[in-house]
Design an enzyme around this catalytic site. Structure first.
Site, PDB file in Angstrom:
ATOM      1  N   GLU A  78      -8.513 -12.232  13.680  1.00  0.00           N
ATOM      2  CA  GLU A  78      -8.178 -11.254  12.630  1.00  0.00           C
ATOM      3  C   GLU A  78      -9.461 -10.684  12.038  1.00  0.00           C
ATOM      4  OE1 GLU A  78      -4.878 -10.181  11.733  1.00  0.00           O
ATOM      5  OE2 GLU A  78      -4.971 -11.032  13.751  1.00  0.00           O
ATOM      6  N   TYR A 102       7.758  -4.882  15.334  1.00  0.00           N
ATOM      7  CA  TYR A 102       7.472  -4.811  13.894  1.00  0.00           C
ATOM      8  C   TYR A 102       8.241  -3.675  13.259  1.00  0.00           C
ATOM      9  CZ  TYR A 102       3.843  -8.056  15.132  1.00  0.00           C
ATOM     10  OH  TYR A 102       3.206  -9.174  15.587  1.00  0.00           O
ATOM     11  N   ARG A 133       0.805  -1.232   0.000  1.00  0.00           N
ATOM     12  CA  ARG A 133       0.000   0.000   0.000  1.00  0.00           C
ATOM     13  C   ARG A 133       0.839   1.283   0.000  1.00  0.00           C
ATOM     14  NH1 ARG A 133      -3.739  -1.650   4.869  1.00  0.00           N
ATOM     15  NH2 ARG A 133      -2.086  -3.176   5.116  1.00  0.00           N
TER      16      ARG A 133
HETATM   17  C1  UD1 Z   1      -0.959  -8.169  12.465  1.00  0.00           C
HETATM   18  C2  UD1 Z   1      -1.717  -9.047  13.437  1.00  0.00           C
HETATM   19  C3  UD1 Z   1      -2.955  -8.296  13.934  1.00  0.00           C
HETATM   20  C4  UD1 Z   1      -2.553  -7.000  14.551  1.00  0.00           C
HETATM   21  C5  UD1 Z   1      -1.719  -6.180  13.588  1.00  0.00           C
HETATM   22  C6  UD1 Z   1      -1.159  -4.981  14.296  1.00  0.00           C
HETATM   23  C7  UD1 Z   1      -1.326 -11.311  12.655  1.00  0.00           C
HETATM   24  C8  UD1 Z   1      -1.872 -12.467  11.942  1.00  0.00           C
HETATM   25  N1  UD1 Z   1      -2.100 -10.257  12.773  1.00  0.00           N
HETATM   26  O1  UD1 Z   1      -1.837  -7.979  11.345  1.00  0.00           O
HETATM   27  O2  UD1 Z   1      -3.653  -9.098  14.892  1.00  0.00           O
HETATM   28  O3  UD1 Z   1      -3.712  -6.270  14.940  1.00  0.00           O
HETATM   29  O4  UD1 Z   1      -0.611  -6.954  13.101  1.00  0.00           O
HETATM   30  O5  UD1 Z   1      -0.504  -4.109  13.411  1.00  0.00           O
HETATM   31  O6  UD1 Z   1      -0.200 -11.358  13.136  1.00  0.00           O
HETATM   32  N2  UD1 Z   1       5.535 -10.007   8.241  1.00  0.00           N
HETATM   33  C9  UD1 Z   1       6.610 -10.804   7.942  1.00  0.00           C
HETATM   34  N3  UD1 Z   1       6.417 -11.958   7.251  1.00  0.00           N
HETATM   35  C10 UD1 Z   1       5.182 -12.358   6.853  1.00  0.00           C
HETATM   36  C11 UD1 Z   1       4.073 -11.541   7.161  1.00  0.00           C
HETATM   37  C12 UD1 Z   1       4.276 -10.374   7.857  1.00  0.00           C
HETATM   38  O7  UD1 Z   1       7.755 -10.481   8.297  1.00  0.00           O
HETATM   39  O8  UD1 Z   1       5.097 -13.427   6.241  1.00  0.00           O
HETATM   40  C13 UD1 Z   1       5.761  -8.757   8.973  1.00  0.00           C
HETATM   41  C14 UD1 Z   1       5.410  -7.550   8.150  1.00  0.00           C
HETATM   42  O9  UD1 Z   1       6.538  -7.046   7.483  1.00  0.00           O
HETATM   43  C15 UD1 Z   1       4.927  -6.579   9.207  1.00  0.00           C
HETATM   44  C16 UD1 Z   1       4.385  -7.472  10.312  1.00  0.00           C
HETATM   45  O10 UD1 Z   1       4.931  -8.740  10.097  1.00  0.00           O
HETATM   46  O11 UD1 Z   1       5.992  -5.834   9.747  1.00  0.00           O
HETATM   47  C17 UD1 Z   1       2.863  -7.515  10.344  1.00  0.00           C
HETATM   48  O12 UD1 Z   1       2.391  -8.149   9.204  1.00  0.00           O
HETATM   49  P1  UD1 Z   1       1.041  -7.714   8.523  1.00  0.00           P
HETATM   50  O13 UD1 Z   1       0.761  -8.627   7.385  1.00  0.00           O
HETATM   51  O14 UD1 Z   1       1.065  -6.268   8.256  1.00  0.00           O
HETATM   52  O15 UD1 Z   1      -0.003  -8.045   9.689  1.00  0.00           O
HETATM   53  P2  UD1 Z   1      -1.394  -7.353   9.942  1.00  0.00           P
HETATM   54  O16 UD1 Z   1      -2.351  -7.815   8.931  1.00  0.00           O
HETATM   55  O17 UD1 Z   1      -1.190  -5.891  10.090  1.00  0.00           O
HETATM   56 CA    CA Z   2      -0.992  -5.415   7.460  1.00  0.00          CA
END
Ligand code: UD1
Ligand code: CA
Length: 456
Positions: free
Chosen positions: A153, A101, A15
């Site tokens: 979620e 994060y 995004r």
């Molecule tokens: C996640 C949480 C959600 C929370 C939110 C807060 C989960 C399933 N959900 O959702 O409950 O409210 O954060 O901001 O955890 N990342 C990786 N590898 C991956 C996927 C993600 O390193 O395979 C990292 C991303 O770079 C990011 C973080 O993890 O920094 C969060 O991932 P994102 O997909 O944004 O999670 P949300 O949907 O925001």
């Molecule tokens: Ca996200």
């Protein structure tokens, strides 16, 4: 129990619509991930933080190679649970893992310390908060006794669950031994086909492990950056916090909303700061200084009572007390102004030392120079310090007077108390206490007549 920090930063950040990886976008002049790393390093320096990288990972590693951290690659982005799983082989069983994060930049040391101190060693701690608009976040599920029983979620939530306003920040403190047991058990049967880290909360509750929710000091600390709007909102929040701190310490801002700090600054008492001032790098401003509108100060120290007028840019300089600078002055790296120096409009100074009470008031370039005390540099004076290959020094003694529109072709030395006639091109040293003029003599041609147009 030792705390091992793991920062998840493998996601793409679609995004942002950017070729730059999301966590390298900057907030207050520093990348999002650097904000998190800097805070992580202050939480615990026993073990280096682990950063999970993936999407454009090598770009991130290159940009942040100066940090003492451990990089672990997540080859495919299969979810937050899968991301943390990659770190487990590098973590000892008897530590606790603090999950942060890369795109949640403003998490504070204070809040993390509270999370660590309030979570018993064998429990799980998590940061949660009530948001008026919880859209997009995982929601906290609690039972009748108000104990946390899981996280759902948004994409998997029923309308009832979506009406919950307590959200999951995603920041947890969990004993490594539990993660080693639970993470390999995660399933990806959910709306996003991802391995959700959030599912460990339900697993913990099944095993009757206590789960402690801790609130952050400020909501903004747990807000993530997913797009440029959120980035701008967090930038404003950050800047507001900085300005408020300075005001509490005795600094006046004519408009607190129009000030930006992109680095660290120390600002003395009774300093006034006009609108649109930007401080970058490391800046020190002494007591009672006045900083005019549209001024940029970068890696600069300014002592007491100096006034910097509108539209001046000062970079890499050391400026003593009671100087008067600008408007429209440009001071470049390696410049030292001693006290009571005046630098006026459209004056550029680079890599030069200017002595007490000397004045360079209009339209001049002074580079690679040593200028003594009480020297007066006339308008339009230029040090010709560069022959296209090498740079040379100009040295001017105390109380010298340089007439307007003089070129000083370096290397050259102007003696103490010397006077240089206006319009001179000085190519050889000028002696002390004498007038040196180097220009064609003015002549008047007697009986000279203007040409007249010939009649045809
Ligand atoms: C996640 C949480 C959600 C929370 C939110 C807060 C989960 C399933 N959900 O959702 O409950 O409210 O954060 O901001 O955890 N990342 C990786 N590898 C991956 C996927 C993600 O390193 O395979 C990292 C991303 O770079 C990011 C973080 O993890 O920094 C969060 O991932 P994102 O997909 O944004 O999670 P949300 O949907 O925001
Ligand atoms: Ca996200």
């Amino acid at each position: 129990m030792a705390t091992q920090i793991v920062i998840l930063a493998a996601g793409q950040g679609k995004r942002m619509h950017s070729v730059i990886p999301k966590v390298l976008h900057t907030l207050a002049g520093k990348s999002l991930l650097e904000h998190v790393i800097d805070t992580a390093l202050r939480v615990s320096d026993e073990t280096a933080p682990i950063i999970i990288n993936g999407h454009q990972g090598s770009k991130i590693v290159d940009a942040l190679s100066h940090y003492k951290v451990r990089w672990i690659e997540q080859k495919e982005q299969l979810g937050t649970g899968h991301a943390l799983l990659q770190a487990l082989p590098a973590i000892s069983d008897d530590s606790r893992v603090l999950v942060l994060y890369g795109d949640v930049p403003l998490i504070s040391l204070q809040t993390l310390k509270t999370l660590i101190s309030q979570t018993p060693n064998n429990a799980i701690g998590m940061l949660t908060a009530h948001l008026p608009n919880p859209t997009g976040y995982g929601r906290i599920k609690r039972n009748k006794q108000n104990h946390i029983v899981g996280v759902i979620e948004e994409k998997d939530a029923t309308p009832d669950e979506q009406s919950i306003t307590e959200i999951n920040s995603g920041i947890y403190l969990v004993p490594a031994a539990y993660l080693k047991k639970w993470l390999p058990l995660l399933k990806n049967k959910n709306a996003q086909n991802e391995y959700y880290l959030t599912d460990i909360i339900a697993l913990a509750e099944k095993e009757h492990i206590s789960i402690h929710a801790v609130a952050p000091q400020y909501i903004e600390e747990i807000l993530g950056v997913n797009d440029r709007l959120q980035l701008a909102q967090l930038e404003r929040f950050y800047q507001k916090q900085q300005v408020e701190n300075f005001m509490r310490l005795g600094v006046t801002f004519y408009d607190p909303a129009r000030f930006d700090l992109r680095g660290v600054a120390e600002i003395g008492r009774d300093v006034t700061i006009d609108v649109n001032v930007i401080l970058e790098g490391r800046v020190v401003i002494g007591d009672e200084c006045e900083i005019g509108p549209n001024v940029i100060l970068r890696n600069t120290e300014i002592s007491a009572r100096t006034k910097v007028r509108a539209n001046s840019i000062i970079d890499g300089a050391e400026i003593a007390s009671d100087c008067l600078i600008g408007p429209f002055a440009r001071i470049r790296p390696g410049t030292v102004l001693t006290s009571h120096v005046h630098v006026g409009n459209f004056v550029e100074i680079k890599n030069s030392v200017i002595g007490d009470r000397s004045k360079i008031n209009h339209l001049s370039y002074v580079g690679d120079s040593e200028i003594g005390k009480q020297v007066n540099i006339g308008a339009g004076t230029i040090t010709c310090n560069y022959d296209g290959v090498n740079k040379y020094k100009t040295i001017i003694g105390d109380t010298a007077f340089i007439g307007s529109s003089t070129q000083l072709v370096a290397p050259v030395r102007i003696g103490e108390g010397a006077t240089i006639g206006a319009g001179s091109t000085i190519t050889e040293d000028a002696p002390s206490h004498q007038l040196t003029v180097a220009r064609a003599r003015q002549q008047t041609i007697k009986d000279w007549k203007r040409p007249i147009k010939k009649e045809e």
